[in-house]
Design a protein around this motif. Structure first.
Motif, PDB file in Angstrom:
ATOM      1  N   PRO A   1      -2.721  20.759  -0.687  1.00 11.44           N
ATOM      2  CA  PRO A   1      -3.373  20.572  -2.100  1.00 11.44           C
ATOM      3  C   PRO A   1      -4.542  19.861  -1.948  1.00 11.44           C
ATOM      4  O   PRO A   1      -4.621  19.041  -0.592  1.00 11.44           O
ATOM      5  CB  PRO A   1      -2.375  19.778  -2.993  1.00 11.44           C
ATOM      6  CG  PRO A   1      -0.997  19.960  -2.223  1.00 11.44           C
ATOM      7  CD  PRO A   1      -1.170  20.127  -0.549  1.00 11.44           C
ATOM      8  N   ARG A   2      -5.692  20.226  -2.434  1.00  3.97           N
ATOM      9  CA  ARG A   2      -6.988  19.512  -2.327  1.00  3.97           C
ATOM     10  C   ARG A   2      -6.754  18.103  -3.255  1.00  3.97           C
ATOM     11  O   ARG A   2      -6.112  18.038  -4.181  1.00  3.97           O
ATOM     12  CB  ARG A   2      -8.006  20.073  -2.719  1.00  3.97           C
ATOM     13  CG  ARG A   2      -8.053  20.777  -4.322  1.00  3.97           C
ATOM     14  CD  ARG A   2      -9.138  21.708  -4.432  1.00  3.97           C
ATOM     15  NE  ARG A   2      -8.660  22.397  -5.538  1.00  3.97           N
ATOM     16  CZ  ARG A   2      -8.541  22.083  -6.601  1.00  3.97           C
ATOM     17  NH1 ARG A   2      -8.903  20.863  -7.119  1.00  3.97           N
ATOM     18  NH2 ARG A   2      -8.252  22.845  -7.796  1.00  3.97           N
TER      19      ARG A   2
ATOM     20  N   PHE B   1       0.817  -1.217  -0.021  1.00  2.00           N
ATOM     21  CA  PHE B   1      -0.026  -0.025  -0.019  1.00  2.00           C
ATOM     22  C   PHE B   1       0.802   1.205  -0.110  1.00  2.00           C
ATOM     23  O   PHE B   1       1.939   1.166   0.648  1.00  2.00           O
ATOM     24  CB  PHE B   1      -0.749   0.143   1.330  1.00  2.00           C
ATOM     25  CG  PHE B   1      -2.105  -0.781   1.190  1.00  2.00           C
ATOM     26  CD1 PHE B   1      -3.256  -0.470   0.328  1.00  2.00           C
ATOM     27  CD2 PHE B   1      -2.057  -1.969   1.638  1.00  2.00           C
ATOM     28  CE1 PHE B   1      -4.366  -1.333   0.185  1.00  2.00           C
ATOM     29  CE2 PHE B   1      -3.256  -3.132   1.464  1.00  2.00           C
ATOM     30  CZ  PHE B   1      -4.192  -2.534   0.802  1.00  2.00           C
ATOM     31  N   LEU B   2       0.385   2.323  -0.793  1.00  3.05           N
ATOM     32  CA  LEU B   2       1.107   3.574  -0.748  1.00  3.05           C
ATOM     33  C   LEU B   2       0.413   4.692   0.110  1.00  3.05           C
ATOM     34  O   LEU B   2      -1.069   4.499  -0.253  1.00  3.05           O
ATOM     35  CB  LEU B   2       1.401   3.903  -2.050  1.00  3.05           C
ATOM     36  CG  LEU B   2       2.345   3.497  -3.163  1.00  3.05           C
ATOM     37  CD1 LEU B   2       2.351   3.605  -4.480  1.00  3.05           C
ATOM     38  CD2 LEU B   2       3.750   3.789  -2.495  1.00  3.05           C
ATOM     39  N   VAL B   3       0.905   5.217   0.959  1.00  6.25           N
ATOM     40  CA  VAL B   3       0.171   6.293   1.565  1.00  6.25           C
ATOM     41  C   VAL B   3       0.968   7.547   1.355  1.00  6.25           C
ATOM     42  O   VAL B   3       1.843   7.854   1.753  1.00  6.25           O
ATOM     43  CB  VAL B   3       0.339   6.254   3.212  1.00  6.25           C
ATOM     44  CG1 VAL B   3      -0.469   7.052   4.053  1.00  6.25           C
ATOM     45  CG2 VAL B   3      -0.118   4.686   3.490  1.00  6.25           C
ATOM     46  N   ILE B   4       0.100   8.349   0.340  1.00  7.43           N
ATOM     47  CA  ILE B   4       0.490   9.499  -0.095  1.00  7.43           C
ATOM     48  C   ILE B   4       0.119  10.868   0.542  1.00  7.43           C
ATOM     49  O   ILE B   4      -1.157  11.021   0.151  1.00  7.43           O
ATOM     50  CB  ILE B   4       0.831   9.712  -1.886  1.00  7.43           C
ATOM     51  CG1 ILE B   4       1.267   8.456  -2.175  1.00  7.43           C
ATOM     52  CG2 ILE B   4       1.342  10.849  -2.205  1.00  7.43           C
ATOM     53  CD1 ILE B   4       1.006   8.199  -3.589  1.00  7.43           C
ATOM     54  N   PRO B   5       1.044  11.525   1.368  1.00  2.00           N
ATOM     55  CA  PRO B   5       0.278  12.733   2.167  1.00  2.00           C
ATOM     56  C   PRO B   5       0.138  13.732   1.047  1.00  2.00           C
ATOM     57  O   PRO B   5       0.946  13.924   0.112  1.00  2.00           O
ATOM     58  CB  PRO B   5       1.261  13.178   3.059  1.00  2.00           C
ATOM     59  CG  PRO B   5       2.151  11.748   3.128  1.00  2.00           C
ATOM     60  CD  PRO B   5       2.356  11.174   1.987  1.00  2.00           C
ATOM     61  N   LEU B   6      -0.912  14.648   1.191  1.00  2.00           N
ATOM     62  CA  LEU B   6      -1.278  15.661   0.222  1.00  2.00           C
ATOM     63  C   LEU B   6      -0.508  16.693   0.485  1.00  2.00           C
ATOM     64  O   LEU B   6       0.083  17.757  -0.471  1.00  2.00           O
ATOM     65  CB  LEU B   6      -2.688  16.076   0.329  1.00  2.00           C
ATOM     66  CG  LEU B   6      -3.608  15.024  -0.601  1.00  2.00           C
ATOM     67  CD1 LEU B   6      -4.947  15.194  -0.163  1.00  2.00           C
ATOM     68  CD2 LEU B   6      -3.665  15.064  -2.135  1.00  2.00           C
ATOM     69  N   HIS B   7      -0.006  17.119   1.517  1.00  3.69           N
ATOM     70  CA  HIS B   7       0.475  18.312   2.132  1.00  3.69           C
ATOM     71  C   HIS B   7       2.167  17.583   2.308  1.00  3.69           C
ATOM     72  O   HIS B   7       2.712  16.963   3.344  1.00  3.69           O
ATOM     73  CB  HIS B   7       0.148  18.525   3.357  1.00  3.69           C
ATOM     74  CG  HIS B   7       1.084  19.908   3.876  1.00  3.69           C
ATOM     75  ND1 HIS B   7       0.740  21.259   3.663  1.00  3.69           N
ATOM     76  CD2 HIS B   7       2.169  20.047   4.650  1.00  3.69           C
ATOM     77  CE1 HIS B   7       1.400  22.129   3.978  1.00  3.69           C
ATOM     78  NE2 HIS B   7       2.325  21.415   4.756  1.00  3.69           N
ATOM     79  N   GLN B   8       3.074  18.154   1.350  1.00  2.81           N
ATOM     80  CA  GLN B   8       4.401  17.424   1.242  1.00  2.81           C
ATOM     81  C   GLN B   8       5.186  18.633   1.150  1.00  2.81           C
ATOM     82  O   GLN B   8       6.571  18.476   1.162  1.00  2.81           O
ATOM     83  CB  GLN B   8       4.685  16.479   0.146  1.00  2.81           C
ATOM     84  CG  GLN B   8       3.898  15.348   0.433  1.00  2.81           C
ATOM     85  CD  GLN B   8       4.630  14.037  -0.158  1.00  2.81           C
ATOM     86  OE1 GLN B   8       5.762  14.034  -0.334  1.00  2.81           O
ATOM     87  NE2 GLN B   8       3.603  13.401  -1.000  1.00  2.81           N
ATOM     88  N   SER B   9       5.030  19.750   0.834  1.00  2.00           N
ATOM     89  CA  SER B   9       5.873  21.080   0.627  1.00  2.00           C
ATOM     90  C   SER B   9       5.484  21.984   1.586  1.00  2.00           C
ATOM     91  O   SER B   9       4.207  22.207   2.031  1.00  2.00           O
ATOM     92  CB  SER B   9       5.932  21.210  -0.587  1.00  2.00           C
ATOM     93  OG  SER B   9       4.839  21.903  -1.087  1.00  2.00           O
ATOM     94  N   ILE B  10       6.478  22.999   1.564  1.00  2.00           N
ATOM     95  CA  ILE B  10       5.823  24.426   2.510  1.00  2.00           C
ATOM     96  C   ILE B  10       4.870  24.813   1.638  1.00  2.00           C
ATOM     97  O   ILE B  10       4.766  25.017   0.322  1.00  2.00           O
ATOM     98  CB  ILE B  10       7.119  25.332   2.425  1.00  2.00           C
ATOM     99  CG1 ILE B  10       8.156  24.622   3.391  1.00  2.00           C
ATOM    100  CG2 ILE B  10       6.953  26.804   2.760  1.00  2.00           C
ATOM    101  CD1 ILE B  10       9.498  25.357   3.519  1.00  2.00           C
ATOM    102  N   GLY B  11       3.821  25.656   2.228  1.00  2.00           N
ATOM    103  CA  GLY B  11       2.834  26.031   1.374  1.00  2.00           C
ATOM    104  C   GLY B  11       1.373  25.428   1.907  1.00  2.00           C
ATOM    105  O   GLY B  11       1.342  24.660   2.806  1.00  2.00           O
ATOM    106  N   GLY B  12       0.310  25.719   1.353  1.00  2.00           N
ATOM    107  CA  GLY B  12      -0.794  25.253   1.665  1.00  2.00           C
ATOM    108  C   GLY B  12      -1.268  23.705   1.078  1.00  2.00           C
ATOM    109  O   GLY B  12      -0.183  23.485   0.414  1.00  2.00           O
TER     110      GLY B  12
END
Lengths: 185, 576
Positions: free
Chosen positions: B45-46, B32-43
């Motif tokens: 992503p949706r 399984f891959l768990v890919i967080p949406l927030h991975q960089s500085i800034g808001g």
């Protein structure tokens, strides 16, 4: 004798004119103390202090009409800051004005909302959108958590939800020294 | 070439030999891959996908709302093809151990790419290129994950003097950049070439610490074979933290970027070698950032570098290096700046350069904190030229204003001060605490200011509305008063109020020009009103006696209305 009097009189006139000019030229608009007090107040505009908003409360404090411990959202820290600013004695939060609560946001249960617009009229910062007979909603980013919209709601569809901790508002904790048992001999 | 020096720094034991000796191993997709949406500085992503969707490798699954504040954000992609199982909150690789929105993908094993198209940046405007890099999810891979498209925003307008490529990799245990440079020097160099063209840089300096002779040799050979002018590989002395952006800029150019300024203001920009490689893959191959090289080191039997798909749980990566039995924690990053992970289920993200496996033997618990003896060792070691002891006192005493005056926010949290402290004070913990408190205060202040503004605007609006209402009312009163006045003036001579309807309506319409001279007495006004009422009462109404044709028309209209009402139910309230 006379020249001395004249010199003194001239000096008085000149200095008076200079002071008068400065008073007009460098006139401070508004009350700087009120502004400073207002900057410390949390701007919740909840009216728990007994005044219709933070600015009126700040004005009342500046005039010496109000105590500094009437603002529950500002909490203990706010009272200390006000005491520091005004050189008054620190007092614990006055119980008759409320208790300090964790910051919360108003959330409208959109299924139950009947669109009466009463909460829109109550909101001091225009953070609720909607129209008559249409569903209303709270703009979360602009809600101050003042709770003023809760009592007018005829169907009790507004709840105050405390702000949850997430990654964006998480704070590093104060480092604490771990207490370890001393090895016994 | 003349090199410069930065203040302080430390020389911890490197621990790099074992992992650097083996080639990079490409890891297969996990279960399984768990890919967080927030991975960089800034808001944050949706999400662009829903549970149940099938995604291809490299497909965009998260994007910022780029029209508003999303410019600070960067896109996120599926690391392999498969089915989206869920879009839900999962524990993040973050010291807080809190959860955030992640896309969970079950790989289908086919590893099927999207249609990959190289991007011809030479025939696109700088803003298109920036948008492309943003949509390819390219961020700084040195650990700070700052979106790369924001760093090339100077575009082709102003020429950059020096482009610095950071291959220093100064932290102990970490060897991912070392291996990347050794094995993929040509690709890295092509990425550097792309960055150079985008920034229009006059010269390029590739800084590599002198404890990596193989990487230095590989990069030098690549530079020589590429025949690029004004590009040099520079060996910088091994000293932590030579790999900090500001420190490397200082060592290579002698420029000290002051507080509150950016390196670009001085004609310098700095990128990590991993970022250059990612830019090459995105631009030349059309592959978004879906994998990175991660060092697994520390308390493991076989430390090594792996090319890992973003979203692979750390325990799956670790398993390939066989962690030893006394493993008690995971650290993301190195021993100096890394943060302890809340568990081994957390996924590898774009910021994960190293998974450092810890044990009580390898990283013994710190000795108890003793009082500060004001020895000044921390100030000697600080590479940012700060006074760490002052920052410590003010942070500890929660006098945050003073801490800011001593430039707390110039602290890069490198940990040199804590490393040399003879009293074992966890100085960086205090700085992190103070920084996050200050940020929280600033957020509160911002929202308070906004609330004040909105409150004052509302007061203003309410006052204006009241004024307008009063004005409307006054105008209405004045008009009716004038009408009455005119009427009285006209009907006054005839004391007999028995007037025809035509006369009254005429006098009412003529009342626009009021006769101000004769002020009507209350008695006159009453008389006029009575007259009006009487006329209205005698007027024939069109509803009293309709003709047969009118009645038929009314009935037809009523029938239509009944039909409409039946259709509209239950949306309309009943007619009253």
């Amino acid at each position: 004798m006379l020249p001395a009097l004249l010199v003194m009189a001239l000096g008085a006139v000149l200095l008076g004119a200079a002071l008068g000019f400065a008073a007009v030229k460098f006139r401070v608009e508004g009350d700087p103390l009120t502004e400073k007090i207002d900057a410390i107040l949390p701007q919740t505009q909840c009216g728990q202090c007994g005044y219709p908003g933070c600015k009126p409360y700040a004005t009342a404090i500046a005039k010496g009409e109000a105590e500094i411990n009437q603002c529950p959202p500002g909490g203990d820290e706010g009272i200390r800051k006000l005491a520091d600013l005004l050189g008054r004695e620190y007092k614990p939060l006055s119980a008759e004005h409320g208790v300090e609560k964790p910051k919360a946001l108003a959330v409208i249960d959109e299924q139950r909302c009947i669109g009466c617009t009463l909460c829109i009229q109550a909101c001091p910062v225009d953070a609720i959108v909607g129209a008559a007979k249409q569903m209303h909603t709270v703009i979360a980013a602009q809600c101050t958590g003042c709770e003023l919209c809760v009592p007018p709601c005829p169907v009790d569809c507004i709840a105050m939800v405390p702000i949850a901790e997430d990654i964006s508002n998480w704070k590093w904790k104060y480092p604490v020294v771990a207490i370890r048992p001393v090895a016994t001999r | 070439m003349r090199l410069f020096n930065f203040n302080g720094g430390v020389k911890p034991e490197p621990h790099k030999k074992n992992a650097a000796g083996l080639p990079i191993a490409v890891l297969p997709a996990p279960s399984f891959l768990v890919i967080p949406l927030h991975q960089s500085i800034g808001g944050t992503p949706r999400p662009l996908v829903n549970a149940g969707d099938f995604v291809l490798k490299g497909q965009r699954i998260g994007a910022g709302d780029f029209s508003t504040a999303g410019e600070m954000s960067s896109a996120v992609h599926a690391s392999t093809s498969g089915q989206v199982v869920a879009v839900e909150e999962r524990c993040m690789p973050h010291p807080s151990g809190l959860s955030a929105l992640c896309v969970i993908i079950k790989p289908d094993g086919r590893d099927q790419w999207i249609a990959r198209q190289p991007f011809d940046y030479r025939h696109h405007s700088p803003s298109d290129t920036r948008a492309y890099l943003r949509d390819a999810g390219i961020v700084g891979l040195g650990g700070a994950v700052f979106p790369t498209h924001l760093k090339i925003s100077s575009g082709k307008h102003s020429a950059l003097d020096t482009l610095i490529i950071n291959g220093a990799e100064c932290e102990p245990f970490i060897t991912c950049d070392d291996r990347l440079m050794r094995e993929r020097a040509d690709a890295v160099l092509r990425g550097i070439g792309i960055l150079r063209e985008l920034l229009n840089a006059k010269q390029v300096l590739i800084g590599i610490e002198d404890n990596k002779p193989e990487a230095l040799a590989a990069m030098t050979a690549a530079v020589q074979s590429s025949n690029q002018n004004g590009m040099a590989v520079v060996a910088v002395p091994t000293r932590y933290p030579a790999g900090g952006a500001k420190q490397l800029i200082r060592v290579l150019t002698g420029i000290e970027v002051p507080h509150g300024k950016r390196a670009t203001d001085y004609g310098v920009q700095c990128f990590n070698v991993g970022t250059a490689y990612a830019v090459y893959e995105a631009v030349a191959l059309g592959q978004p950032l879906i994998s990175r090289i991660v060092t697994v080191a520390g308390n493991v039997a076989a430390p090594r570098n792996y090319e890992v798909l973003i979203g692979t749980p750390m325990k799956d990566v670790m398993a390939h290096s066989q962690p030893l039995d006394d493993t008690d924690r995971l650290i993301m990053g190195g021993p100096m700046m890394g943060v302890t992970m809340p568990g081994n289920e957390v996924p590898v993200v774009k910021a994960t350069n190293c998974i450092l496996v810890g044990s009580p033997k390898l990283f013994p618990p710190p000795p108890p904190e003793m009082p500060c003896i004001r020895c000044g060792e921390c100030a000697k070691a600080c590479p940012a030229n700060l006074q760490p002891f002052e920052l410590y006192w003010f942070s500890r005493a929660k006098i945050f204003g003073k801490a800011q005056e001593y430039h707390l926010f110039d602290c890069i949290e490198c940990g040199c001060c804590a490393y040399v402290c003879p009293s074992n004070i966890p100085l960086v913990d205090y700085y992190r605490f103070a920084k996050s408190e200050i940020w929280a205060h600033e957020r509160e202040k911002e929202s308070a200011d906004e609330a004040r503004e909105r409150y004052e605007f509302r007061q203003l609006r309410e006052a204006r509305e009241q004024q307008e209402k009063a004005a409307r009312l006054a105008a209405k009163t004045a008009a009716s008063r004038a009408a009455a006045l005119a009427h009285v003036a006209e009907s006054h001579p005839a004391t007999n109020a028995n007037q025809s309807a035509a006369e009254v309506s005429e006098s009412a319409s003529a009342a626009t020009a009021p006769d101000q001279a004769a002020a009507p007495t209350p008695a006159e006004l009453i008389a006029a009103a009575l007259a009006r009422a009487r006329v209205q009462a005698t007027e024939a109404k069109n509803t009293t006696a309709p003709t047969a044709a009118q009645q038929a028309e009314i009935d037809a209209i009523e029938a239509r209305r009944a039909e409409i009402r039946a259709q509209a139910q239950p949306h309309l309230p009943p007619d009253d």
